[in-house]
Design a protein around this motif. Structure first.
Motif, PDB file in Angstrom:
ATOM      1  N   GLY A  30      11.024   7.447   8.926  1.00  0.00           N
ATOM      2  CA  GLY A  30      12.130   8.164   9.457  1.00  0.00           C
ATOM      3  C   GLY A  30      12.872   9.021   8.137  1.00  0.00           C
ATOM      4  O   GLY A  30      14.263   9.457   8.662  1.00  0.00           O
ATOM      5  N   ALA A  31      12.614   8.739   7.173  1.00  0.00           N
ATOM      6  CA  ALA A  31      13.638   9.341   5.873  1.00  0.00           C
ATOM      7  C   ALA A  31      12.816  10.143   5.200  1.00  0.00           C
ATOM      8  O   ALA A  31      12.873  10.401   3.909  1.00  0.00           O
ATOM      9  N   CYS A  32      11.950  11.071   5.760  1.00  0.00           N
ATOM     10  CA  CYS A  32      11.016  11.930   5.230  1.00  0.00           C
ATOM     11  C   CYS A  32      11.783  12.704   4.130  1.00  0.00           C
ATOM     12  O   CYS A  32      11.316  13.362   3.169  1.00  0.00           O
ATOM     13  N   CYS A  33      12.844  13.211   4.492  1.00  0.00           N
ATOM     14  CA  CYS A  33      13.815  14.253   3.771  1.00  0.00           C
ATOM     15  C   CYS A  33      13.998  13.573   2.116  1.00  0.00           C
ATOM     16  O   CYS A  33      14.231  14.256   1.309  1.00  0.00           O
ATOM     17  N   ASN A  34      14.065  12.485   2.015  1.00  0.00           N
ATOM     18  CA  ASN A  34      14.416  11.668   0.908  1.00  0.00           C
ATOM     19  C   ASN A  34      13.321  10.888   0.254  1.00  0.00           C
ATOM     20  O   ASN A  34      13.386   9.930  -0.360  1.00  0.00           O
ATOM     21  N   ALA A  35      11.860  11.275   0.717  1.00  0.00           N
ATOM     22  CA  ALA A  35      10.921  10.787   0.106  1.00  0.00           C
ATOM     23  C   ALA A  35      10.534  10.958  -1.315  1.00  0.00           C
ATOM     24  O   ALA A  35      11.130  12.082  -1.758  1.00  0.00           O
ATOM     25  N   PRO A  36       9.879   9.853  -1.971  1.00  0.00           N
ATOM     26  CA  PRO A  36       9.355   8.656  -1.397  1.00  0.00           C
ATOM     27  C   PRO A  36      10.152   7.711  -1.235  1.00  0.00           C
ATOM     28  O   PRO A  36      11.529   7.693  -2.055  1.00  0.00           O
TER      29      PRO A  36
ATOM     30  N   THR B  74       3.141   7.587   4.613  1.00  0.00           N
ATOM     31  CA  THR B  74       2.847   8.711   5.436  1.00  0.00           C
ATOM     32  C   THR B  74       3.050  10.023   4.484  1.00  0.00           C
ATOM     33  O   THR B  74       3.501   9.828   3.634  1.00  0.00           O
ATOM     34  N   THR B  75       2.416  11.085   5.068  1.00  0.00           N
ATOM     35  CA  THR B  75       2.043  12.428   4.362  1.00  0.00           C
ATOM     36  C   THR B  75       3.183  12.877   3.483  1.00  0.00           C
ATOM     37  O   THR B  75       2.902  12.899   2.462  1.00  0.00           O
ATOM     38  N   PRO B  76       4.697  13.000   3.931  1.00  0.00           N
ATOM     39  CA  PRO B  76       5.453  13.433   3.142  1.00  0.00           C
ATOM     40  C   PRO B  76       6.264  12.384   1.930  1.00  0.00           C
ATOM     41  O   PRO B  76       6.062  12.940   0.668  1.00  0.00           O
ATOM     42  N   CYS B  77       5.886  11.084   2.079  1.00  0.00           N
ATOM     43  CA  CYS B  77       6.147  10.281   1.163  1.00  0.00           C
ATOM     44  C   CYS B  77       4.865  10.445   0.121  1.00  0.00           C
ATOM     45  O   CYS B  77       4.911  10.042  -0.816  1.00  0.00           O
ATOM     46  N   MET B  78       3.617  10.473   0.786  1.00  0.00           N
ATOM     47  CA  MET B  78       2.440  10.220  -0.108  1.00  0.00           C
ATOM     48  C   MET B  78       2.280  11.531  -0.894  1.00  0.00           C
ATOM     49  O   MET B  78       2.243  11.510  -2.256  1.00  0.00           O
ATOM     50  N   LEU B  79       2.917  12.853  -0.451  1.00  0.00           N
ATOM     51  CA  LEU B  79       2.914  13.891  -1.245  1.00  0.00           C
ATOM     52  C   LEU B  79       3.867  13.891  -2.306  1.00  0.00           C
ATOM     53  O   LEU B  79       3.929  14.539  -3.483  1.00  0.00           O
ATOM     54  N   ARG B  80       4.929  13.000  -2.212  1.00  0.00           N
ATOM     55  CA  ARG B  80       5.995  12.990  -3.076  1.00  0.00           C
ATOM     56  C   ARG B  80       5.794  11.626  -4.180  1.00  0.00           C
ATOM     57  O   ARG B  80       6.886  11.411  -4.589  1.00  0.00           O
ATOM     58  N   GLY B  81       4.979  10.735  -3.904  1.00  0.00           N
ATOM     59  CA  GLY B  81       4.498   9.868  -4.827  1.00  0.00           C
ATOM     60  C   GLY B  81       4.458   8.578  -4.429  1.00  0.00           C
ATOM     61  O   GLY B  81       4.457   7.470  -5.159  1.00  0.00           O
ATOM     62  N   ALA B  82       4.108   8.340  -3.222  1.00  0.00           N
ATOM     63  CA  ALA B  82       3.931   6.970  -2.491  1.00  0.00           C
ATOM     64  C   ALA B  82       3.049   6.228  -3.331  1.00  0.00           C
ATOM     65  O   ALA B  82       3.064   4.983  -3.501  1.00  0.00           O
ATOM     66  N   LYS B  83       1.965   6.632  -3.423  1.00  0.00           N
ATOM     67  CA  LYS B  83       0.575   5.970  -4.182  1.00  0.00           C
ATOM     68  C   LYS B  83       1.213   5.333  -5.516  1.00  0.00           C
ATOM     69  O   LYS B  83       0.649   4.393  -5.782  1.00  0.00           O
ATOM     70  N   GLU B  84       1.850   6.112  -6.182  1.00  0.00           N
ATOM     71  CA  GLU B  84       2.407   5.978  -7.568  1.00  0.00           C
ATOM     72  C   GLU B  84       3.113   4.530  -7.176  1.00  0.00           C
ATOM     73  O   GLU B  84       3.309   3.734  -7.934  1.00  0.00           O
TER      74      GLU B  84
END
Ligand code: FES
Length: 188
Positions: free
Chosen positions: A133-139, A92-102
C-alpha cells in the motif's frame, strides 16, 4: 487444554476483539486473535505456534483447519520463527517496475540468504510479499513495523548495516520527500 494461553494485556485484547462481534459471530475475530498470539510470542520468534492455533480454535469454537487456512493466507502471520528484523519486500508491479528485483538481489547477496530464509545470526529474515500500500513511494520494504520507501540497493543496504550494528535508522522516504508528495520539489 492447549499449551498456549493468552495472558495479560493479550488476553484482555482477545476478549475485547471477540466482543466486537454479535453473538454467534465471534469467529470473525480469528485474524485479530492470530495477530495477538503472534505479538505475545514476539521475543520467541514472533510467530504463531500450532499450540496457539489450537487454543484459538478452542476459544472461537472453530475447526483447527479453518484457523490454519486463515493463518497461512496472510503474510502478516508468521508460521515459523523470524529474525529480529523481518524484512517484507514488496515485489508487486509498481515496486517491481521501480527496482524491487534489484533490492531483493542486494538483500540476498548482503545477508547471504534467499527469500523466506533467516540469516545465521537470526537477525534478518527476508520475505517477498504482495503490495503493502505504499506504491507511490516504490520501491519499498517493511521492516518490523516501519516502512522504508524510495529505496535503492545502496540505501537499503545502509539501512540493513545500521540495523545490524544497533544504530538508529530513519523510516519513510529515503530521498527526503514528505509522505507521497511529488519527488521533484512539488512540480508534477
Ligand atoms: S506495489 Fe509495492 S507498495 Fe504497492
Amino acid at each position: 487444554m492447549s499449551d498456549f494461553q493468552f495472558t495479560g494485556k493479550f488476553a484482555r485484547e482477545a476478549k475485547r476483539n471477540i466482543k466486537k462481534y454479535p453473538k454467534g459471530k465471534s469467529q470473525s475475530a480469528v485474524l485479530a486473535l492470530l495477530f495477538l498470539a503472534q505479538e505475545q510470542n514476539h521475543d520467541e520468534g514472533h510467530y504463531v505456534t500450532e499450540a496457539a492455533m489450537a487454543e484459538i480454535a478452542n476459544i472461537l469454537d472453530m475447526p483447527l483447519i479453518r484457523i490454519v487456512e486463515v493463518a497461512s493466507f496472510f503474510t502478516m502471520i508468521n508460521l515459523k520463527p523470524v529474525g529480529k528484523f523481518h524484512i517484507q519486500l514488496c515485489g508487486t508491479t509498481p515496486c517491481m517496475l521501480r527496482g524491487a528485483k534489484e533490492l531483493r538481489k542486494r538483500c540476498e547477496d548482503y545477508l547471504n540468504i534467499k527469500n523466506g530464509e533467516t540469516d545465521e545470526n537470526k537477525l534478518f529474515t527476508l520475505t517477498e510479499v504482495e503490495c503493502l500500500g505504499a506504491c507511490c513511494n516504490a520501491p519499498m520494504v517493511q521492516i518490523n513495523d516501519d516502512y522504508y520507501e524510495d529505496l535503492t540497493p545502496d540505501s537499503l543496504q545502509e539501512i540493513l548495516e545500521n540495523l545490524g550494528d544497533g544504530k538508529a535508522v530513519k523510516s519513510g522516504s529515503q530521498i527526503g520527500r514528505s509522505c507521497s508528495e511529488p519527488s521533484r520539489g512539488g512540480k508534477i
